[in-house]
Write an enzyme that holds these catalytic residues in place. Sequence first.
Site, PDB file in Angstrom:
ATOM      1  N   ASN A 112      -8.949  10.170   1.112  1.00 19.06           N
ATOM      2  CA  ASN A 112      -8.653   8.768   0.802  1.00 19.06           C
ATOM      3  C   ASN A 112      -9.054   7.854   1.961  1.00 19.06           C
ATOM      4  O   ASN A 112      -9.670   6.800   1.752  1.00 19.06           O
ATOM      5  CB  ASN A 112      -7.153   8.590   0.520  1.00 19.06           C
ATOM      6  N   GLY A 116      -6.031  13.617  -1.411  1.00 23.35           N
ATOM      7  CA  GLY A 116      -5.793  14.098  -0.058  1.00 23.35           C
ATOM      8  C   GLY A 116      -5.855  12.908   0.876  1.00 23.35           C
ATOM      9  O   GLY A 116      -6.726  12.036   0.738  1.00 23.35           O
ATOM     10  N   LYS A 117      -4.931  12.846   1.823  1.00 22.15           N
ATOM     11  CA  LYS A 117      -4.874  11.696   2.716  1.00 22.15           C
ATOM     12  C   LYS A 117      -6.173  11.523   3.487  1.00 22.15           C
ATOM     13  O   LYS A 117      -6.651  10.403   3.701  1.00 22.15           O
ATOM     14  CB  LYS A 117      -3.697  11.827   3.679  1.00 22.15           C
ATOM     15  N   ASP A 147      -2.998   5.069   2.736  1.00 21.59           N
ATOM     16  CA  ASP A 147      -4.263   5.643   3.185  1.00 21.59           C
ATOM     17  C   ASP A 147      -5.363   4.585   3.177  1.00 21.59           C
ATOM     18  O   ASP A 147      -6.211   4.545   4.074  1.00 21.59           O
ATOM     19  CB  ASP A 147      -4.674   6.803   2.280  1.00 21.59           C
ATOM     20  N   ASN A 151      -8.364  17.029  -1.270  1.00 17.91           N
ATOM     21  CA  ASN A 151      -7.598  17.624  -2.370  1.00 17.91           C
ATOM     22  C   ASN A 151      -8.170  17.245  -3.724  1.00 17.91           C
ATOM     23  O   ASN A 151      -8.777  16.185  -3.880  1.00 17.91           O
ATOM     24  CB  ASN A 151      -6.139  17.140  -2.349  1.00 17.91           C
ATOM     25  N   ALA A 152      -7.927  18.115  -4.678  1.00 15.31           N
ATOM     26  CA  ALA A 152      -8.077  17.745  -6.090  1.00 15.31           C
ATOM     27  C   ALA A 152      -6.703  17.305  -6.570  1.00 15.31           C
ATOM     28  O   ALA A 152      -5.730  18.044  -6.449  1.00 15.31           O
ATOM     29  CB  ALA A 152      -8.571  18.933  -6.909  1.00 15.31           C
ATOM     30  N   ASP A 202       0.902   0.974  -9.106  1.00 22.81           N
ATOM     31  CA  ASP A 202       0.813   2.337  -8.588  1.00 22.81           C
ATOM     32  C   ASP A 202       0.586   2.243  -7.079  1.00 22.81           C
ATOM     33  O   ASP A 202      -0.445   1.742  -6.640  1.00 22.81           O
ATOM     34  CB  ASP A 202      -0.334   3.092  -9.258  1.00 22.81           C
ATOM     35  N   GLY A 258       5.617  -1.689   3.368  1.00 17.00           N
ATOM     36  CA  GLY A 258       5.546  -1.829   1.919  1.00 17.00           C
ATOM     37  C   GLY A 258       5.438  -3.282   1.503  1.00 17.00           C
ATOM     38  O   GLY A 258       4.599  -4.038   2.001  1.00 17.00           O
ATOM     39  N   GLY A 313       5.183  -6.155   4.146  1.00 20.35           N
ATOM     40  CA  GLY A 313       4.051  -6.333   5.045  1.00 20.35           C
ATOM     41  C   GLY A 313       3.945  -5.250   6.091  1.00 20.35           C
ATOM     42  O   GLY A 313       4.077  -4.063   5.792  1.00 20.35           O
TER      43      GLY A 313
END
Length: 290
Positions: A41, A37-38, A238, A9-10, A232, A206, A209
């Site tokens: 990444n 894009g997953k 990913d 993806n862009a 962020d 998250g 862990g």
Amino acid sequence: MIWNLGSINADNFYYLRHLPAPGETIVAEDFRQGLGGKGANMSVAAARAGTRVMHIGAVGPDGKWAVERLLEYGVETQHITMVNTATGHANICVAEDGENSIVIFAGANHEVSDRMIGAALSEASPGDFLLMQNETLGQEFAAPTAKTLGMRVAFAAAPFEPEVVAEAMAYIDLLVLNEGEADELVKALDRPLDSLPIDDIVVTLGADGCKWVSNKAKTTKDFPAYPVTAIDTTGAGDTFTGYLVAALDRRLAMEDAIKLAMQAAALMVTRQGTADVIPDLKDIQDHNFD
């Protein structure tokens, strides 16, 4: 080696004073475009983790820059096909207060055909990894084909659809989910994770862990998160998955692979961006995680 059937993806970021109301036209204060894009990444993460990765995907005529960027980051691109559909993209509006709205267009990602996948996997070797997500098509063809060829199949099942996981379970060696996806899968199948016919399941939690469910060894192990100040979280999952599969491809033990992937994800959340800012092995080695 990793063969990654994945999206490209862009990521178009528009920075605004506030999100537009219905019918409102607003001028962006700033604009940035990055690779995302997953799939992309994860390919970048795997390459930066020190293993060979071949990306299987598609872009439109407007996506040549994305292929060049992947190549620049060490990803092999011979099996990225150019099609007559716009490259997948995400238009992300970010307001000053941190609120955002996102419009995603699958575009060329949904033009990946079984023929393209078959042509790529015909070059794979037994023991190689097939890595998949849910932002392209063709998983139902790729997974059994990979198993027939003696490959290992890793599935990061996002965007999450429990029925897709259920259909592919017989072919999956490693399943990576976040906590919400794991809960949804358990509810949909009415079965606990440790009863599924999948050798290894890793659930990311998250800031808490992650958890490794080894159905082969009949064990479950928790891994605490590395303490960092997150700015962020985009692309952290990913990054984790790309590093995890790359480490396993390099024959690290699962516990060591998980720890390395968690360190990469911890560094990732201290950076703003997606594929372009994924850390490499030297970044991890230079950071003190104690």
